[in-house]
Design a protein around this motif. Structure first.
Motif, PDB file in Angstrom:
ATOM      1  N   GLY A  95     -89.747 -95.726  43.018  1.00  0.00           N
ATOM      2  CA  GLY A  95     -90.135 -95.781  41.616  1.00  0.00           C
ATOM      3  C   GLY A  95     -89.383 -96.966  41.033  1.00  0.00           C
ATOM      4  N   THR A  96     -90.039 -98.110  40.957  1.00  0.00           N
ATOM      5  CA  THR A  96     -89.407 -99.375  40.575  1.00  0.00           C
ATOM      6  C   THR A  96     -88.660 -99.256  39.252  1.00  0.00           C
ATOM      7  N   LEU A  97     -87.509 -99.902  39.168  1.00  0.00           N
ATOM      8  CA  LEU A  97     -86.745 -99.923  37.918  1.00  0.00           C
ATOM      9  C   LEU A  97     -87.636-100.438  36.788  1.00  0.00           C
ATOM     10  N   GLU A 143     -82.661 -90.748  45.101  1.00  0.00           N
ATOM     11  CA  GLU A 143     -81.530 -91.499  44.566  1.00  0.00           C
ATOM     12  C   GLU A 143     -82.025 -92.060  43.239  1.00  0.00           C
ATOM     13  N   MET A 144     -81.499 -91.526  42.150  1.00  0.00           N
ATOM     14  CA  MET A 144     -81.977 -91.840  40.801  1.00  0.00           C
ATOM     15  C   MET A 144     -81.002 -92.747  40.095  1.00  0.00           C
ATOM     16  N   THR A 145     -81.526 -93.800  39.489  1.00  0.00           N
ATOM     17  CA  THR A 145     -80.737 -94.715  38.672  1.00  0.00           C
ATOM     18  C   THR A 145     -81.186 -94.586  37.228  1.00  0.00           C
ATOM     19  N   ILE A 146     -80.229 -94.360  36.335  1.00  0.00           N
ATOM     20  CA  ILE A 146     -80.484 -94.353  34.893  1.00  0.00           C
ATOM     21  C   ILE A 146     -79.403 -95.223  34.274  1.00  0.00           C
ATOM     22  N   LYS A 195     -75.955 -93.955  39.045  1.00  0.00           N
ATOM     23  CA  LYS A 195     -76.799 -93.653  40.202  1.00  0.00           C
ATOM     24  C   LYS A 195     -76.337 -92.324  40.776  1.00  0.00           C
ATOM     25  N   LYS A 196     -77.271 -91.378  40.933  1.00  0.00           N
ATOM     26  CA  LYS A 196     -76.948 -90.043  41.444  1.00  0.00           C
ATOM     27  C   LYS A 196     -78.044 -89.594  42.406  1.00  0.00           C
ATOM     28  N   ILE A 197     -77.679 -88.701  43.316  1.00  0.00           N
ATOM     29  CA  ILE A 197     -78.662 -88.032  44.175  1.00  0.00           C
ATOM     30  C   ILE A 197     -79.089 -86.757  43.455  1.00  0.00           C
ATOM     31  N   ILE A 198     -80.389 -86.606  43.270  1.00  0.00           N
ATOM     32  CA  ILE A 198     -80.938 -85.411  42.624  1.00  0.00           C
ATOM     33  C   ILE A 198     -81.845 -84.703  43.622  1.00  0.00           C
ATOM     34  N   CYS A 251     -87.074 -92.340  46.977  1.00  0.00           N
ATOM     35  CA  CYS A 251     -87.251 -91.012  47.568  1.00  0.00           C
ATOM     36  C   CYS A 251     -86.537 -90.952  48.915  1.00  0.00           C
ATOM     37  N   ILE A 252     -85.628 -89.982  49.071  1.00  0.00           N
ATOM     38  CA  ILE A 252     -84.899 -89.841  50.334  1.00  0.00           C
ATOM     39  C   ILE A 252     -85.343 -88.600  51.131  1.00  0.00           C
ATOM     40  N   GLU A 253     -86.037 -87.682  50.493  1.00  0.00           N
ATOM     41  CA  GLU A 253     -86.727 -86.566  51.155  1.00  0.00           C
ATOM     42  C   GLU A 253     -88.041 -86.396  50.398  1.00  0.00           C
ATOM     43  N   PRO A 254     -89.178 -86.226  51.088  1.00  0.00           N
ATOM     44  CA  PRO A 254     -90.456 -86.134  50.380  1.00  0.00           C
ATOM     45  C   PRO A 254     -90.371 -85.120  49.249  1.00  0.00           C
ATOM     46  N   GLY A 255     -90.963 -85.471  48.107  1.00  0.00           N
ATOM     47  CA  GLY A 255     -90.838 -84.557  46.993  1.00  0.00           C
ATOM     48  C   GLY A 255     -91.762 -84.835  45.839  1.00  0.00           C
TER      49      GLY A 255
END
Length: 111
Positions: free
Chosen positions: A45-47, A64-67, A71-74, A92-96
């Motif tokens: 999901g491009t910045l 891995e989410m950047t706001i 940066k945090k793993i959710i 995306c680090i696990e399909p979701g």
């Protein structure tokens, strides 16, 4: 402008955005919109930023989410808030699936 009162999973088509990302539009009017977004592993999901407020629930998977500068793993069951005009994006680090809610609605998604 508004959606139908009901949206059914089996009747709501996925829109292929390419690069391992698909979305489904759910309820909306001029004030609010809900969108379901499906990611394959490695999809980005491009910045980006927008003037909408956004809240998101992680229905499944891991990202891995950047706001801004954080940066945090959710993971499944987590959520986040993005205030207007804040740079954000994910990998995306696990399909979701993410459930996004925007206020006001994303008129660019309806074109």
């Amino acid at each position: 402008m508004q959606s139908n009162s009901f949206q059914f999973e089996k009747e709501t088509p996925w829109e292929d955005l390419g690069n391992g990302i698909q979305r489904k539009m759910y309820g909306y009017d001029n004030q609010v919109m809900m969108v379901k977004v499906k990611f394959e592993v490695g999809a980005v999901g491009t910045l980006h930023e927008h003037y909408h407020s956004q809240v998101t629930y992680v229905e499944s998977g891991a990202f891995e989410m950047t706001i801004g500068d954080e940066k945090k793993i959710i993971r499944t069951g987590d959520g986040y808030y993005v205030k207007p005009h804040t740079i954000h994006g994910c990998v995306c680090i696990e399909p979701g699936v993410l459930i996004d809610v925007f206020s006001p609605h994303r008129e660019d998604f309806l074109g």
